[in-house]
Design an enzyme around this catalytic site. Sequence first.
Site, PDB file in Angstrom:
ATOM      1  N   GLU A 173      40.257  33.354  52.186  1.00 13.18           N
ATOM      2  CA  GLU A 173      40.030  32.061  51.503  1.00 13.18           C
ATOM      3  C   GLU A 173      38.794  32.091  50.615  1.00 13.18           C
ATOM      4  O   GLU A 173      38.060  31.113  50.534  1.00 13.18           O
ATOM      5  CB  GLU A 173      39.923  30.909  52.524  1.00 13.18           C
ATOM      6  CG  GLU A 173      41.221  30.549  53.205  1.00 13.18           C
ATOM      7  CD  GLU A 173      42.273  30.019  52.240  1.00 13.18           C
ATOM      8  OE1 GLU A 173      41.925  29.618  51.135  1.00 13.18           O
ATOM      9  OE2 GLU A 173      43.445  30.035  52.625  1.00 13.18           O
TER      10      GLU A 173
HETATM   11  C1  LIG Z   1      43.411  39.861  57.952  1.00  8.68           C
HETATM   12  C2  LIG Z   1      43.610  39.282  56.592  1.00  8.68           C
HETATM   13  C3  LIG Z   1      44.502  38.240  56.420  1.00  8.68           C
HETATM   14  C4  LIG Z   1      44.743  37.735  55.151  1.00  8.68           C
HETATM   15  N1  LIG Z   1      45.702  36.769  54.981  1.00  8.68           N
HETATM   16  C5  LIG Z   1      46.068  36.422  53.723  1.00  8.68           C
HETATM   17  C6  LIG Z   1      47.179  35.556  53.502  1.00  8.68           C
HETATM   18  O1  LIG Z   1      47.787  35.053  54.454  1.00  8.68           O
HETATM   19  N2  LIG Z   1      47.543  35.283  52.231  1.00  8.68           N
HETATM   20  C7  LIG Z   1      46.892  35.806  51.156  1.00  8.68           C
HETATM   21  O2  LIG Z   1      47.278  35.539  50.030  1.00  8.68           O
HETATM   22  N3  LIG Z   1      45.824  36.632  51.329  1.00  8.68           N
HETATM   23  C8  LIG Z   1      45.406  36.952  52.568  1.00  8.68           C
HETATM   24  N4  LIG Z   1      44.335  37.790  52.765  1.00  8.68           N
HETATM   25  C9  LIG Z   1      43.661  38.336  51.602  1.00  8.68           C
HETATM   26  C10 LIG Z   1      42.273  37.789  51.404  1.00  8.68           C
HETATM   27  O3  LIG Z   1      42.335  36.471  50.946  1.00  8.68           O
HETATM   28  C11 LIG Z   1      41.572  38.753  50.432  1.00  8.68           C
HETATM   29  O4  LIG Z   1      41.301  39.936  51.166  1.00  8.68           O
HETATM   30  C12 LIG Z   1      40.312  38.154  49.861  1.00  8.68           C
HETATM   31  O5  LIG Z   1      40.636  37.137  48.958  1.00  8.68           O
HETATM   32  C13 LIG Z   1      39.459  39.198  49.128  1.00  8.68           C
HETATM   33  O6  LIG Z   1      40.226  39.933  48.226  1.00  8.68           O
HETATM   34  P1  LIG Z   1      40.180  41.530  48.271  1.00  8.68           P
HETATM   35  O7  LIG Z   1      40.406  41.966  49.658  1.00  8.68           O
HETATM   36  O8  LIG Z   1      41.092  42.048  47.222  1.00  8.68           O
HETATM   37  O9  LIG Z   1      38.679  41.883  47.920  1.00  8.68           O
HETATM   38  P2  LIG Z   1      38.057  42.023  46.458  1.00  8.68           P
HETATM   39  O10 LIG Z   1      38.423  40.856  45.626  1.00  8.68           O
HETATM   40  O11 LIG Z   1      38.375  43.382  45.925  1.00  8.68           O
HETATM   41  O12 LIG Z   1      36.502  41.934  46.774  1.00  8.68           O
HETATM   42  C14 LIG Z   1      35.738  43.042  47.276  1.00  8.68           C
HETATM   43  C15 LIG Z   1      34.260  42.653  47.256  1.00  8.68           C
HETATM   44  O13 LIG Z   1      33.841  42.425  45.901  1.00  8.68           O
HETATM   45  C16 LIG Z   1      33.282  41.119  45.773  1.00  8.68           C
HETATM   46  N5  LIG Z   1      33.704  40.537  44.494  1.00  8.68           N
HETATM   47  C17 LIG Z   1      34.944  40.484  43.989  1.00  8.68           C
HETATM   48  N6  LIG Z   1      34.945  39.869  42.797  1.00  8.68           N
HETATM   49  C18 LIG Z   1      33.677  39.507  42.549  1.00  8.68           C
HETATM   50  C19 LIG Z   1      33.030  38.820  41.476  1.00  8.68           C
HETATM   51  N7  LIG Z   1      33.711  38.354  40.439  1.00  8.68           N
HETATM   52  N8  LIG Z   1      31.702  38.637  41.558  1.00  8.68           N
HETATM   53  C20 LIG Z   1      30.998  39.061  42.621  1.00  8.68           C
HETATM   54  N9  LIG Z   1      31.553  39.715  43.664  1.00  8.68           N
HETATM   55  C21 LIG Z   1      32.883  39.938  43.637  1.00  8.68           C
HETATM   56  C22 LIG Z   1      33.835  40.309  46.937  1.00  8.68           C
HETATM   57  O14 LIG Z   1      32.971  39.242  47.295  1.00  8.68           O
HETATM   58  C23 LIG Z   1      33.954  41.384  48.018  1.00  8.68           C
HETATM   59  O15 LIG Z   1      32.731  41.506  48.700  1.00  8.68           O
HETATM   60  C24 LIG Z   1      44.035  38.257  54.042  1.00  8.68           C
HETATM   61  C25 LIG Z   1      43.093  39.272  54.224  1.00  8.68           C
HETATM   62  C26 LIG Z   1      42.888  39.787  55.478  1.00  8.68           C
HETATM   63  C27 LIG Z   1      41.888  40.900  55.644  1.00  8.68           C
END
Ligand SMILES: Cc1cc2nc3c(=O)[nH]c(=O)nc-3n(C[C@H](O)[C@H](O)[C@H](O)COP(=O)(O)OP(=O)(O)OC[C@H]3O[C@@H](n4cnc5c(N)ncnc54)[C@H](O)[C@@H]3O)c2cc1C
Length: 594
Positions: free
Chosen positions: A441
């Site tokens: 989220e």
């Molecule tokens: C167990 C689990 C359950 C989940 N359930 C759902 C679900 O039901 N539905 C769904 O849609 N998603 C789900 N997610 C996904 C979750 O919402 C995402 O993992 C989350 O939004 C982060 O995206 P990412 O993992 O691609 O990380 P990334 O976006 O790649 O981020 C990696 C790091 O970079 C930082 N970062 C990224 N962009 C920026 C920026 N512009 N400026 C500064 N810092 C930045 C972030 O803060 C983070 O520390 C789930 C994830 C997990 C692990």
Amino acid sequence: MATETNPLVDDELVDFLLYSVLDAEALCELPAYQQHSKETFDMFIDSVRRFARQDLLPTYKPMDENAPTFRNGRVHTHPALPALYDTMVELGVLTATRPESAGGQRIPLLVHTLASAYLMAANLGAYGYIGLTLGAAHLIEAFGSDELKRRFMSKMYDGEWTGTMALTEPHAGSSLGDITTTAKPTSEGYYLIKGSKIFISGADHGVKDNVVNLTLARIEGAPAGTKGISLFAIPRLREEDGQLVSNDVTVAGLIHKIGWKGLPSLAIEFGDEGDCRGWLVGEPHQGLRYMFQMMNEARIMVGVNAFATASAAYYESLGYALERKQGRELGARGGDMVPIVRHSDVRRMLLRQKAIVEGSLALLATVSRYGDVAEHGVSEDARERAGLLLDLLTPVAKTFPAERGFEANALAIQIHGGYGYTSEYLPEAYLRDQKLNSLHEGTSGIQSMDLLGRKVMAKGGAPLRALADEIHATIGRAREAGCDPELCTALEQAVATVGAVTMELGQRGMAGDADGMLGHSWDYLDMFSTLVIGWQWLSMAASAKTAPLSEKRRRATEIATQYWIRTEVPRIDVLANLCRTNERSYIDAQPEWF
Ligand SMILES: Cc1cc2nc3c(=O)[nH]c(=O)nc-3n(C[C@H](O)[C@H](O)[C@H](O)COP(=O)(O)OP(=O)(O)OC[C@H]3O[C@@H](n4cnc5c(N)ncnc54)[C@H](O)[C@@H]3O)c2cc1C
């Protein structure tokens, strides 16, 4: 404390917040809640907390130890889940906040937040199916046509089918504007969907046969970026001639995650066979806007997850500290070993947990009440003001419990000593569960930019002014009630500091200096949250002067307020200084230097 006797959440605190600090009964004067009373609120919370303690909590460890499996294209979850889910539906947890027209009882969000906290503390993964289904069905209720409500929402609210939120793609997590799942219009009224999603929680399981995925996708030819994203309802099985048939939604893999083992998170594929049908919810290209309108609710729910996980761990460590004997008190010569709670360093850890855990719950309850008034307040002014405060405080209500909750969870392990590092005791499992709350989220980093870049700057600073007014009113109430004047003055100075820093950073933003404004957004969020939790504690301390409380709760409230304002609030000056001077170490550190 044996796990079976873990209270999960303190009942007296819940009553205190509801009826003394936040005057839940006043909500019953709003037309939307007129059918409710203290009796209906108590009945709901009582039935939920009893189920949480008696039935849900005993299933937590077995689920943590027996993660879902993926065999023959289907996901197999713990066999206790279907009955648990049905009971939660019977208890009204799924639809409690929804209006009668949607099959609910329209209970205030405030009451629902406090009741669901028990369920989350008992078994986060098992409750997850409810939270996801509620979120998905609520999207259709808010934005879908009558046809979609009949086809999908009713079955979800009835407890027949479950739901998911399918946003994330392998290459697009925080950056949702870059999703590539496509939707091709057909003349039959549905769209043909193609794409891959990852981490989708609850997309397949053994709880119910069918799942409706509320999915973000791009209609062919849509504008690039966030403006071209639409929202679709995509069931795993679709109805054809009265039968449920495959809708070409397949599980590509099970994510082997470190916590939340009761709820599978999956990689899923839409349209491998070219036959995945999705139904547009609302207007084209409004998908992200719809999702964001529901975001406050979802983010508050994550905050409650975080609170709940830290609260359950706090009680595990409190029980351990009362029983575990080790060492003697300072200055004692000989004699029997004493329970470790007699060591002030152990009490330091307990008090820190308590201040974080209970401060978080107070904030979540406050924010939920703003949500109730924002939606159902009688006057336009009341609704607008509550809406401003809700929007402003949502990133804090999500992130503080998640980040500081993780710290509280680590302290619960620390209090268990070496035993805390083993899977014989629960704190290590709670720590694993907690970590997710700073990621999903919207990660904490994204929340910090939302707070500073958007929320505090909105509407010419009106939300921040509204918050400052609320805090000043609390300080006035605390002074009148006879709270320690030094604590009141410290909080007053902190409000002034945060206001001044915000103004300076806003001016930098207006001058086009994005780094100067947002470079320390993380420190800003930390500073802001520290103030907000200080405000929550002072509010509880003021109410505790006259509320009908046990001596234990009254003294604990006083000491935790003193602890937070004396030991944490002084950090506000340090953090403000970092934001003001725009200390440049990580702004200037170049990627190639790492
Ligand atoms: C167990 C689990 C359950 C989940 N359930 C759902 C679900 O039901 N539905 C769904 O849609 N998603 C789900 N997610 C996904 C979750 O919402 C995402 O993992 C989350 O939004 C982060 O995206 P990412 O993992 O691609 O990380 P990334 O976006 O790649 O981020 C990696 C790091 O970079 C930082 N970062 C990224 N962009 C920026 C920026 N512009 N400026 C500064 N810092 C930045 C972030 O803060 C983070 O520390 C789930 C994830 C997990 C692990």
